[in-house]
Design a protein around this motif. Structure first.
Motif, PDB file in Angstrom:
ATOM      1  N   SER A   1     -16.083   1.228   1.310  1.00  0.00           N
ATOM      2  CA  SER A   1     -15.644   1.759   0.020  1.00  0.00           C
ATOM      3  C   SER A   1     -14.138   1.969   0.022  1.00  0.00           C
ATOM      4  O   SER A   1     -13.524   2.186   1.080  1.00  0.00           O
ATOM      5  CB  SER A   1     -16.334   3.092  -0.291  1.00  0.00           C
ATOM      6  N   VAL A   2     -13.566   1.888  -1.167  1.00  0.00           N
ATOM      7  CA  VAL A   2     -12.159   2.222  -1.377  1.00  0.00           C
ATOM      8  C   VAL A   2     -12.111   3.480  -2.238  1.00  0.00           C
ATOM      9  O   VAL A   2     -12.697   3.515  -3.327  1.00  0.00           O
ATOM     10  CB  VAL A   2     -11.395   1.077  -2.071  1.00  0.00           C
ATOM     11  N   ILE A   3     -11.455   4.518  -1.740  1.00  0.00           N
ATOM     12  CA  ILE A   3     -11.310   5.764  -2.504  1.00  0.00           C
ATOM     13  C   ILE A   3      -9.891   5.807  -3.052  1.00  0.00           C
ATOM     14  O   ILE A   3      -8.919   5.746  -2.288  1.00  0.00           O
ATOM     15  CB  ILE A   3     -11.592   7.006  -1.622  1.00  0.00           C
ATOM     16  N   THR A   4      -9.771   5.883  -4.364  1.00  0.00           N
ATOM     17  CA  THR A   4      -8.460   6.001  -5.000  1.00  0.00           C
ATOM     18  C   THR A   4      -8.274   7.424  -5.495  1.00  0.00           C
ATOM     19  O   THR A   4      -9.219   8.071  -5.945  1.00  0.00           O
ATOM     20  CB  THR A   4      -8.305   5.022  -6.175  1.00  0.00           C
ATOM     21  N   VAL A   5      -7.043   7.906  -5.403  1.00  0.00           N
ATOM     22  CA  VAL A   5      -6.699   9.266  -5.840  1.00  0.00           C
ATOM     23  C   VAL A   5      -5.515   9.166  -6.789  1.00  0.00           C
ATOM     24  O   VAL A   5      -4.452   8.672  -6.406  1.00  0.00           O
ATOM     25  CB  VAL A   5      -6.348  10.175  -4.642  1.00  0.00           C
ATOM     26  N   GLU A   6      -5.720   9.627  -8.020  1.00  0.00           N
ATOM     27  CA  GLU A   6      -4.678   9.533  -9.043  1.00  0.00           C
ATOM     28  C   GLU A   6      -4.300  10.927  -9.530  1.00  0.00           C
ATOM     29  O   GLU A   6      -5.165  11.741  -9.847  1.00  0.00           O
ATOM     30  CB  GLU A   6      -5.166   8.687 -10.218  1.00  0.00           C
ATOM     31  N   ASP A   7      -3.000  11.192  -9.575  1.00  0.00           N
ATOM     32  CA  ASP A   7      -2.503  12.473 -10.083  1.00  0.00           C
ATOM     33  C   ASP A   7      -2.508  12.429 -11.614  1.00  0.00           C
ATOM     34  O   ASP A   7      -1.800  11.632 -12.222  1.00  0.00           O
ATOM     35  CB  ASP A   7      -1.081  12.723  -9.571  1.00  0.00           C
TER      36      ASP A   7
ATOM     37  N   LEU B   1       0.825  -1.215   0.000  1.00  0.00           N
ATOM     38  CA  LEU B   1       0.000   0.000   0.000  1.00  0.00           C
ATOM     39  C   LEU B   1       0.854   1.259   0.000  1.00  0.00           C
ATOM     40  O   LEU B   1       0.583   2.222  -0.724  1.00  0.00           O
ATOM     41  CB  LEU B   1      -0.927   0.003   1.216  1.00  0.00           C
ATOM     42  N   GLU B   2       1.910   1.273   0.813  1.00  0.00           N
ATOM     43  CA  GLU B   2       2.751   2.456   0.921  1.00  0.00           C
ATOM     44  C   GLU B   2       3.625   2.660  -0.314  1.00  0.00           C
ATOM     45  O   GLU B   2       4.086   3.770  -0.573  1.00  0.00           O
ATOM     46  CB  GLU B   2       3.636   2.371   2.173  1.00  0.00           C
ATOM     47  N   SER B   3       3.841   1.603  -1.099  1.00  0.00           N
ATOM     48  CA  SER B   3       4.682   1.707  -2.292  1.00  0.00           C
ATOM     49  C   SER B   3       3.906   2.221  -3.502  1.00  0.00           C
ATOM     50  O   SER B   3       4.509   2.598  -4.507  1.00  0.00           O
ATOM     51  CB  SER B   3       5.300   0.342  -2.618  1.00  0.00           C
ATOM     52  N   LEU B   4       2.583   2.222  -3.414  1.00  0.00           N
ATOM     53  CA  LEU B   4       1.772   2.644  -4.551  1.00  0.00           C
ATOM     54  C   LEU B   4       1.855   4.155  -4.750  1.00  0.00           C
ATOM     55  O   LEU B   4       1.867   4.928  -3.793  1.00  0.00           O
ATOM     56  CB  LEU B   4       0.309   2.247  -4.334  1.00  0.00           C
ATOM     57  N   SER B   5       1.901   4.590  -6.029  1.00  0.00           N
ATOM     58  CA  SER B   5       1.856   6.024  -6.333  1.00  0.00           C
ATOM     59  C   SER B   5       0.419   6.539  -6.322  1.00  0.00           C
ATOM     60  O   SER B   5       0.181   7.742  -6.231  1.00  0.00           O
ATOM     61  CB  SER B   5       2.481   6.296  -7.701  1.00  0.00           C
ATOM     62  N   THR B   6      -0.540   5.642  -6.426  1.00  0.00           N
ATOM     63  CA  THR B   6      -1.951   5.998  -6.344  1.00  0.00           C
ATOM     64  C   THR B   6      -2.373   6.066  -4.881  1.00  0.00           C
ATOM     65  O   THR B   6      -2.053   5.189  -4.088  1.00  0.00           O
ATOM     66  CB  THR B   6      -2.826   4.955  -7.066  1.00  0.00           C
ATOM     67  N   GLY B   7      -3.077   7.128  -4.532  1.00  0.00           N
ATOM     68  CA  GLY B   7      -3.553   7.272  -3.163  1.00  0.00           C
ATOM     69  C   GLY B   7      -4.709   6.333  -2.887  1.00  0.00           C
ATOM     70  O   GLY B   7      -5.596   6.162  -3.733  1.00  0.00           O
TER      71      GLY B   7
ATOM     72  N   LYS C   1       0.408   6.705   2.234  1.00  0.00           N
ATOM     73  CA  LYS C   1       1.044   8.029   2.220  1.00  0.00           C
ATOM     74  C   LYS C   1       0.708   8.809   0.957  1.00  0.00           C
ATOM     75  O   LYS C   1       0.640  10.042   0.969  1.00  0.00           O
ATOM     76  CB  LYS C   1       2.555   7.871   2.361  1.00  0.00           C
ATOM     77  N   ALA C   2       0.525   8.108  -0.165  1.00  0.00           N
ATOM     78  CA  ALA C   2       0.216   8.798  -1.415  1.00  0.00           C
ATOM     79  C   ALA C   2      -1.078   9.589  -1.306  1.00  0.00           C
ATOM     80  O   ALA C   2      -1.210  10.672  -1.875  1.00  0.00           O
ATOM     81  CB  ALA C   2       0.123   7.786  -2.564  1.00  0.00           C
ATOM     82  N   ALA C   3      -2.065   9.065  -0.578  1.00  0.00           N
ATOM     83  CA  ALA C   3      -3.330   9.769  -0.405  1.00  0.00           C
ATOM     84  C   ALA C   3      -3.112  11.099   0.309  1.00  0.00           C
ATOM     85  O   ALA C   3      -3.675  12.130  -0.087  1.00  0.00           O
ATOM     86  CB  ALA C   3      -4.316   8.903   0.374  1.00  0.00           C
ATOM     87  N   GLU C   4      -2.286  11.097   1.346  1.00  0.00           N
ATOM     88  CA  GLU C   4      -2.018  12.336   2.085  1.00  0.00           C
ATOM     89  C   GLU C   4      -1.196  13.307   1.258  1.00  0.00           C
ATOM     90  O   GLU C   4      -1.275  14.519   1.464  1.00  0.00           O
ATOM     91  CB  GLU C   4      -1.314  12.010   3.404  1.00  0.00           C
ATOM     92  N   ARG C   5      -0.411  12.789   0.323  1.00  0.00           N
ATOM     93  CA  ARG C   5       0.387  13.659  -0.542  1.00  0.00           C
ATOM     94  C   ARG C   5      -0.468  14.325  -1.620  1.00  0.00           C
ATOM     95  O   ARG C   5      -0.239  15.477  -2.000  1.00  0.00           O
ATOM     96  CB  ARG C   5       1.513  12.847  -1.198  1.00  0.00           C
ATOM     97  N   LEU C   6      -1.479  13.612  -2.113  1.00  0.00           N
ATOM     98  CA  LEU C   6      -2.267  14.103  -3.246  1.00  0.00           C
ATOM     99  C   LEU C   6      -3.487  14.919  -2.831  1.00  0.00           C
ATOM    100  O   LEU C   6      -3.957  15.761  -3.603  1.00  0.00           O
ATOM    101  CB  LEU C   6      -2.727  12.913  -4.102  1.00  0.00           C
ATOM    102  N   VAL C   7      -4.022  14.656  -1.644  1.00  0.00           N
ATOM    103  CA  VAL C   7      -5.253  15.330  -1.193  1.00  0.00           C
ATOM    104  C   VAL C   7      -4.939  16.149   0.054  1.00  0.00           C
ATOM    105  O   VAL C   7      -4.287  15.658   0.974  1.00  0.00           O
ATOM    106  CB  VAL C   7      -6.365  14.300  -0.890  1.00  0.00           C
TER     107      VAL C   7
END
Length: 429
Positions: free
Chosen positions: A146-152, A38-44, A59-65
């Motif tokens: 639910s799973v919320i994904t965040v993509e840059d 999970l922490e290695s993914l670039s997608t939040g 961590k990606a989620a906190e970086r993107l949102v």
């Protein structure tokens, strides 16, 4: 969970302390692997329960949102996810998904990142848990959250904008460069030779005085020079009309912008007895637009409408009647598109005129440049939209602008076994 852990979990009461220790170590190992993944993914990724209360994230989620506080500091199940998000549009989207029980939906958002803008796609998909049904090897599926994904998507969006700009302007830019080359070179030669001619005339007149009076030649030469300046201005204006626009796209509410722009030009309209009527969406979608260019687009269309209504109702000799000028700005959403109509009941145009109004330098006004509607057309195309015009001579004109709504939705299909699968998922044969 590994097959080994599944088997031994059914016999926990019969396990020895050593066997229990092995089970726990196996579970801890799988948990570490899952956390590392999970922490290695670039997608939040953010996981919430059925009430949209926060469970865990990477961590990606906190970086993107933008969040109001670190998610890792929030206790599981303590807060609704939208309460933790420090962006009103993303927060509202998540709240709608929770209250309306929406899943398999996504929406794009723009976020300020210093002096730049970052674009992200937030997608909500169901968190499905499989449980043994007790009938052989069959499983029941239950949605537990639910799973919320965040993509840059910033880089992809910028590339799409650049590609669209290059495709739409390539032909016109090449034409402009060709026209500039063909016109400017002979203009330069003409200008130099005229200057030499003027110099020779002055020199000869100062000698024997046999040349005609000044008015005979100099006036004509002055006109030629003036025309050269006009031609040069045409070239400069043409290059202005076809040069790439400086665009700063962001997700904006178009109806809020329209209300703001209308407040700017309404006093001028009302001072001339012309009404301004706005009929906008109750809940307009946000669009990828440049606010300054969108303003220029609307103001240009409004000024054209004003001129048309002045020609019909306020020109000298116009007969006063019950009808008066009115500008109507109406918006709605149809087939995933945002549709903006700018209509007036002014002088209107015939079919031939309406077919040419977006061409550079074409104008029916005595003092017009013929570039206003060309710029409108460029802006609409920069927004990946389309523009159409319908007009009736003596009755009015309607400009219809269609812009894409940047919202994707994953459709669901019901398979033959009564289950639900995503569109594009092969499912069970």
């Amino acid at each position: 969970m590994s097959e080994f852990v599944k088997k031994v979990s059914r016999k926990l009461s019969k396990l020895s302390p050593e066997q229990l220790e092995r089970v726990i170590e196996s579970m801890n190992g799988e948990n570490r692997t899952l956390s590392s993944t999970l922490e290695s993914l670039s997608t939040g990724l953010v996981i919430v329960d059925a009430d949209f209360r926060y469970i865990r994230s990477n961590k990606a989620a906190e970086r993107l949102v933008p969040f109001k506080k670190r998610l890792s500091g929030d206790k599981s199940g303590e807060s609704h996810l939208w309460e933790l998000v420090d962006d009103e549009y993303i927060s509202s989207f998540l709240m709608r998904c929770a209250t309306e029980q929406k899943t398999n939906v996504s929406e794009e958002f723009s976020l300020a990142a210093g002096d730049k803008t970052r674009f992200v796609t937030v997608r909500v998909v169901p968190l499905v848990e499989k449980q043994a049904s007790g009938e052989g090897n069959a499983f029941d599926t239950t949605i537990t959250g639910s799973v919320i994904t965040v993509e840059d998507i910033t880089e992809r969006t910028q590339q799409e904008v650049m590609l669209h700009r290059m495709e739409s302007l390539a032909g016109l830019t090449n034409l402009a460069a060709s026209v500039a080359h063909e016109i400017k070179n002979p203009l330069g030669a003409i200008s130099i030779h005229i200057q030499l001619l003027q110099k020779a005339v002055r020199k000869a007149r100062e000698g024997d005085g046999m040349l005609p009076k000044e008015k005979f030649m100099e006036d004509y030469l002055a006109v030629v020079n003036e025309e050269i300046d006009n031609l040069n201005k045409i070239v400069v204006d043409f290059l202005f009309a076809v040069r790439p626009l400086q665009v700063n796209m962001s997700l904006s509410d178009p109806d809020l912008l329209l209300e703001k722009f209308a407040g700017f030009f309404r006093p001028e309209f009302e001072s001339k007895g012309i009404g301004v009527d706005l009929r906008l969406c109750k809940e307009s979608p946000r669009l990828f637009v440049d606010e300054k260019l969108f303003r220029e687009l609307v103001i240009n269309l409004a000024q054209n409408a004003l001129a048309a209504m002045e020609e019909r109702f306020l020109r000298p000799g116009a007969v006063a009647g019950e009808e008066s000028g009115c500008l109507l700005i109406e918006s709605h959403v149809k087939d995933g598109k945002y549709v903006l109509n700018v209509a007036d009941n002014g002088a209107g145009m015939d079919e031939k005129t309406a077919s040419k109004i977006f061409e550079p330098y074409y104008t029916t006004k005595a003092t017009g440049t013929g570039l206003g509607l060309t710029m409108v057309y460029k802006i609409v195309k920069e927004f990946k939209g389309d523009i159409d015009v319908k007009s009736v001579k003596g009755h009015g004109t309607v400009f219809t602008i269609t812009l894409p709504v940047p919202q994707k939705e994953t459709m669901l299909l019901e398979d033959k076994a009564g289950g639900v699968r995503l569109l594009g998922d092969p499912g069970r044969g």
